[in-house]
Design a protein around this motif. Structure first.
Motif, PDB file in Angstrom:
ATOM      1  N   VAL A  65       6.805  -4.785  -3.321  1.00  0.00           N
ATOM      2  CA  VAL A  65       7.351  -3.459  -3.592  1.00  0.00           C
ATOM      3  C   VAL A  65       6.448  -2.820  -4.643  1.00  0.00           C
ATOM      4  CG1 VAL A  65       9.279  -2.189  -4.623  1.00  0.00           C
ATOM      5  CG2 VAL A  65       9.730  -4.020  -2.979  1.00  0.00           C
ATOM      6  N   ALA A  66       6.038  -1.581  -4.395  1.00  0.00           N
ATOM      7  CA  ALA A  66       5.190  -0.877  -5.363  1.00  0.00           C
ATOM      8  C   ALA A  66       5.981   0.278  -5.971  1.00  0.00           C
ATOM      9  CB  ALA A  66       3.919  -0.374  -4.680  1.00  0.00           C
ATOM     10  N   PRO A  67       6.507   0.073  -7.172  1.00  0.00           N
ATOM     11  CA  PRO A  67       7.237   1.161  -7.822  1.00  0.00           C
ATOM     12  C   PRO A  67       6.277   2.199  -8.406  1.00  0.00           C
ATOM     13  CG  PRO A  67       7.854  -1.000  -8.750  1.00  0.00           C
ATOM     14  CD  PRO A  67       6.588  -1.173  -7.966  1.00  0.00           C
ATOM     15  N   GLY A  68       6.729   3.442  -8.423  1.00  0.00           N
ATOM     16  CA  GLY A  68       6.107   4.451  -9.276  1.00  0.00           C
ATOM     17  C   GLY A  68       6.739   4.312 -10.648  1.00  0.00           C
ATOM     18  N   PRO A  69       6.638   5.342 -11.503  1.00  0.00           N
ATOM     19  CA  PRO A  69       7.234   5.225 -12.838  1.00  0.00           C
ATOM     20  C   PRO A  69       8.751   5.052 -12.779  1.00  0.00           C
ATOM     21  CG  PRO A  69       6.453   7.470 -12.430  1.00  0.00           C
ATOM     22  CD  PRO A  69       5.962   6.626 -11.301  1.00  0.00           C
ATOM     23  N   ILE A  70       9.230   4.040 -13.496  1.00  0.00           N
ATOM     24  CA  ILE A  70      10.658   3.716 -13.514  1.00  0.00           C
ATOM     25  C   ILE A  70      11.117   3.755 -14.974  1.00  0.00           C
ATOM     26  CG2 ILE A  70      12.396   1.976 -12.913  1.00  0.00           C
ATOM     27  CD1 ILE A  70      10.890   3.131 -10.466  1.00  0.00           C
ATOM     28  N   ASP A  71      12.307   4.241 -15.166  1.00  0.00           N
ATOM     29  CA  ASP A  71      12.850   4.467 -16.508  1.00  0.00           C
ATOM     30  C   ASP A  71      13.276   3.148 -17.164  1.00  0.00           C
ATOM     31  OD1 ASP A  71      13.925   5.547 -18.744  1.00  0.00           O
ATOM     32  OD2 ASP A  71      15.573   6.592 -17.736  1.00  0.00           O
TER      33      ASP A  71
ATOM     34  N   SER B 224      15.626  -7.715   7.230  1.00  0.00           N
ATOM     35  CA  SER B 224      14.184  -7.416   7.159  1.00  0.00           C
ATOM     36  C   SER B 224      13.339  -8.501   7.823  1.00  0.00           C
ATOM     37  CB  SER B 224      13.757  -7.272   5.697  1.00  0.00           C
ATOM     38  OG  SER B 224      13.841  -8.529   5.053  1.00  0.00           O
ATOM     39  N   THR B 225      13.972  -9.270   8.720  1.00  0.00           N
ATOM     40  CA  THR B 225      13.302 -10.435   9.316  1.00  0.00           C
ATOM     41  C   THR B 225      11.950 -10.104   9.962  1.00  0.00           C
ATOM     42  OG1 THR B 225      15.495 -11.252   9.777  1.00  0.00           O
ATOM     43  CG2 THR B 225      13.725 -12.380  10.890  1.00  0.00           C
ATOM     44  N   TYR B 226      11.808  -8.878  10.499  1.00  0.00           N
ATOM     45  CA  TYR B 226      10.591  -8.537  11.247  1.00  0.00           C
ATOM     46  C   TYR B 226       9.556  -7.845  10.363  1.00  0.00           C
ATOM     47  CZ  TYR B 226       8.160  -7.586  15.661  1.00  0.00           C
ATOM     48  OH  TYR B 226       7.264  -7.565  16.691  1.00  0.00           O
ATOM     49  N   ILE B 227       9.803  -7.816   9.066  1.00  0.00           N
ATOM     50  CA  ILE B 227       8.874  -7.156   8.142  1.00  0.00           C
ATOM     51  C   ILE B 227       8.203  -8.218   7.289  1.00  0.00           C
ATOM     52  CG2 ILE B 227       8.649  -5.471   6.272  1.00  0.00           C
ATOM     53  CD1 ILE B 227      11.316  -4.243   7.233  1.00  0.00           C
ATOM     54  N   THR B 228       6.875  -8.309   7.379  1.00  0.00           N
ATOM     55  CA  THR B 228       6.165  -9.239   6.491  1.00  0.00           C
ATOM     56  C   THR B 228       4.738  -8.744   6.240  1.00  0.00           C
ATOM     57  OG1 THR B 228       5.772 -11.579   5.988  1.00  0.00           O
ATOM     58  CG2 THR B 228       5.323 -10.874   8.258  1.00  0.00           C
ATOM     59  N   GLY B 229       4.217  -9.051   5.069  1.00  0.00           N
ATOM     60  CA  GLY B 229       2.881  -8.595   4.683  1.00  0.00           C
ATOM     61  C   GLY B 229       2.851  -7.129   4.291  1.00  0.00           C
ATOM     62  N   HIS B 230       4.041  -6.565   4.096  1.00  0.00           N
ATOM     63  CA  HIS B 230       4.157  -5.124   3.855  1.00  0.00           C
ATOM     64  C   HIS B 230       4.292  -4.816   2.352  1.00  0.00           C
ATOM     65  CE1 HIS B 230       5.123  -0.994   4.795  1.00  0.00           C
ATOM     66  NE2 HIS B 230       6.199  -1.058   4.045  1.00  0.00           N
ATOM     67  N   THR B 231       3.746  -3.675   1.954  1.00  0.00           N
ATOM     68  CA  THR B 231       3.994  -3.169   0.603  1.00  0.00           C
ATOM     69  C   THR B 231       4.840  -1.916   0.728  1.00  0.00           C
ATOM     70  OG1 THR B 231       1.935  -4.070  -0.260  1.00  0.00           O
ATOM     71  CG2 THR B 231       2.947  -2.280  -1.519  1.00  0.00           C
ATOM     72  N   LEU B 232       6.044  -1.994   0.228  1.00  0.00           N
ATOM     73  CA  LEU B 232       6.987  -0.868   0.311  1.00  0.00           C
ATOM     74  C   LEU B 232       6.890  -0.052  -0.980  1.00  0.00           C
ATOM     75  CD1 LEU B 232       9.391   0.638   1.583  1.00  0.00           C
ATOM     76  CD2 LEU B 232      10.890  -1.140   0.660  1.00  0.00           C
ATOM     77  N   ASN B 233       6.418   1.183  -0.868  1.00  0.00           N
ATOM     78  CA  ASN B 233       6.365   2.050  -2.049  1.00  0.00           C
ATOM     79  C   ASN B 233       7.744   2.642  -2.318  1.00  0.00           C
ATOM     80  OD1 ASN B 233       3.375   1.858  -1.565  1.00  0.00           O
ATOM     81  ND2 ASN B 233       3.421   3.276  -3.288  1.00  0.00           N
ATOM     82  N   ALA B 234       8.192   2.495  -3.545  1.00  0.00           N
ATOM     83  CA  ALA B 234       9.436   3.142  -3.990  1.00  0.00           C
ATOM     84  C   ALA B 234       9.021   3.916  -5.221  1.00  0.00           C
ATOM     85  CB  ALA B 234      10.499   2.096  -4.303  1.00  0.00           C
ATOM     86  N   ASP B 235       8.542   5.147  -5.008  1.00  0.00           N
ATOM     87  CA  ASP B 235       7.762   5.820  -6.051  1.00  0.00           C
ATOM     88  C   ASP B 235       7.950   7.330  -6.108  1.00  0.00           C
ATOM     89  OD1 ASP B 235       6.518   6.649  -3.769  1.00  0.00           O
ATOM     90  OD2 ASP B 235       4.557   5.810  -4.230  1.00  0.00           O
ATOM     91  N   GLY B 236       9.028   7.819  -5.523  1.00  0.00           N
ATOM     92  CA  GLY B 236       9.246   9.271  -5.564  1.00  0.00           C
ATOM     93  C   GLY B 236       8.132  10.057  -4.907  1.00  0.00           C
ATOM     94  N   GLY B 237       7.417   9.426  -3.964  1.00  0.00           N
ATOM     95  CA  GLY B 237       6.354  10.131  -3.242  1.00  0.00           C
ATOM     96  C   GLY B 237       5.047  10.228  -4.003  1.00  0.00           C
ATOM     97  N   LEU B 238       4.919   9.445  -5.082  1.00  0.00           N
ATOM     98  CA  LEU B 238       3.690   9.515  -5.888  1.00  0.00           C
ATOM     99  C   LEU B 238       2.457   9.145  -5.070  1.00  0.00           C
ATOM    100  CD1 LEU B 238       2.561   9.982  -8.760  1.00  0.00           C
ATOM    101  CD2 LEU B 238       2.926   7.549  -9.203  1.00  0.00           C
ATOM    102  N   TYR B 239       2.608   8.123  -4.220  1.00  0.00           N
ATOM    103  CA  TYR B 239       1.481   7.680  -3.379  1.00  0.00           C
ATOM    104  C   TYR B 239       1.934   7.658  -1.932  1.00  0.00           C
ATOM    105  CZ  TYR B 239      -2.214   4.701  -1.440  1.00  0.00           C
ATOM    106  OH  TYR B 239      -3.240   4.202  -0.701  1.00  0.00           O
ATOM    107  N   MET B 240       1.297   8.502  -1.117  1.00  0.00           N
ATOM    108  CA  MET B 240       1.618   8.502   0.315  1.00  0.00           C
ATOM    109  C   MET B 240       0.400   7.987   1.073  1.00  0.00           C
ATOM    110  SD  MET B 240       3.956  11.844   0.919  1.00  0.00           S
ATOM    111  CE  MET B 240       3.035  13.073  -0.004  1.00  0.00           C
ATOM    112  N   HIS B 241       0.622   7.032   1.953  1.00  0.00           N
ATOM    113  CA  HIS B 241      -0.530   6.439   2.651  1.00  0.00           C
ATOM    114  C   HIS B 241      -0.183   6.165   4.101  1.00  0.00           C
ATOM    115  CE1 HIS B 241       1.280   2.270   2.079  1.00  0.00           C
ATOM    116  NE2 HIS B 241       1.960   2.997   1.243  1.00  0.00           N
TER     117      HIS B 241
END
Ligand code: NAD
Length: 252
Positions: free
Chosen positions: A186-192, A235-252
């Motif tokens: 999981v890739a967070p953006g800025p978190i309080d 989430s059984t079918y999800i692996t090797g993934h980086t999930l951004n939880a970042d308020g849209g800071l990085y879109m790829h």
């Protein structure tokens, strides 16, 4: 479904941190919780709080994730005290705002040893247990700093370590997949939280929000929900993934 299983959460002792939010959310979902944090007192206090509040078992050990011997002893202790280790959330981490040209070798090694080697040491030991049950869910916390080269607070060694976490995640998804283990980040953006040099002032908070597509700053629960999903049976079918939880800071 989770009553006979344990989720190990590193970095859960911080009173306003992502690890604490994650441990509480997972306990609410029925996971037994194993806490590993360098702050043994804070970890044990959270374990007591979880045990009092939820119908699960929680147990905490004090250990430095950058010390492989300590990590292996700590996970041995968690494994002896709790039901089988089925999930791991690698959340422990440190920040580092030192500019590259002022960086000492010690600071470089401190950050890489904690934020990257630490994830490897804990993952390696927990994976040894997961393989025996042919089941596992591993999630490690990276950062948008890995993708954007910093830009929020921490600088080069932090970005490097967090990029390493993404590489480690992809490689382990390949290697551990045959053992029924999924590995994600999981890739967070800025978190309080307090990791950016203490509580955020209103000015810094406003500046951080300015860079986001959301009208608010991320809260620890925003990351806890993303982690809990990737640790769940949904989430059984999800692996090797980086999930951004970042308020849209990085879109790829
Ligand atoms: P925090 O400082 O509130 O919590 C960090 C936790 O890690 C603490 O409980 C601390 O005791 C523990 N820890 C630190 N060094 C350790 C070590 N060597 N061994 C064991 N435990 C150790 O920070 P947070 O904001 O909750 O951050 C949690 C994770 O999220 C970190 O990996 C951080 O890099 C990452 N992250 C945070 C943000 C953010 O904006 N807050 C953004 C992106 C990524």
């Amino acid at each position: 479904m989770t009553a006979d299983r344990t989720a190990v959460v590193t970095g859960a002792a911080s009173p306003r941190g992502i690890g604490r939010a994650t441990a509480l959310l997972l306990a609410g979902q029925g996971w037994n919780i194993g806490i590993l944090d360098i702050d043994a007192v804070g970890g044990k206090s959270l374990a007591a709080e979880i045990t009092a509040q939820y119908n699960v078992t929680a147990y905490a050990v004090g250990a430095d994730v950058s010390n492989e011997t300590e990590v292996r002893t700590a996970i041995d202790e968690l494994e002896a005290a709790l039901p089988p280790l089925a999930a791991l959330a690698n959340i422990a981490g440190v920040s580092s705002p030192v500019p590259y040209l002022e960086l000492t070798s010690d600071e470089w090694h401190r950050v890489i040893n904690t934020n990257l080697n630490g994830v490897h040491y804990v993952t390696r030991r927990v994976a040894e247990s997961m393989v025996r049950h042919n089941y596992g869910r591993i999630v490690s916390v990276s950062s948008t700093s890995a993708q954007l080269g910093g830009g929020t607070y921490s600088k080069t060694p932090y970005s490097v370590a967090k990029a390493g976490v993404i590489g480690l995640t992809r490689a382990l998804a390949r290697e551990l997949g045959p053992f029924g283990i999924t590995v994600n980040a999981v890739a967070p953006g800025p978190i309080d939280t307090d990791i950016m040099g203490g509580p955020l002032t209103p000015t810094r908070r406003a500046a951080l929000i300015d860079n986001l597509l959301t009208t608010r700053l991320g809260q620890p629960d925003d990351i806890a929900y993303a982690i809990a999903f990737l640790l769940s049976d949904q989430s059984t079918y999800i692996t090797g993934h980086t999930l951004n939880a970042d308020g849209g800071l990085y879109m790829h």
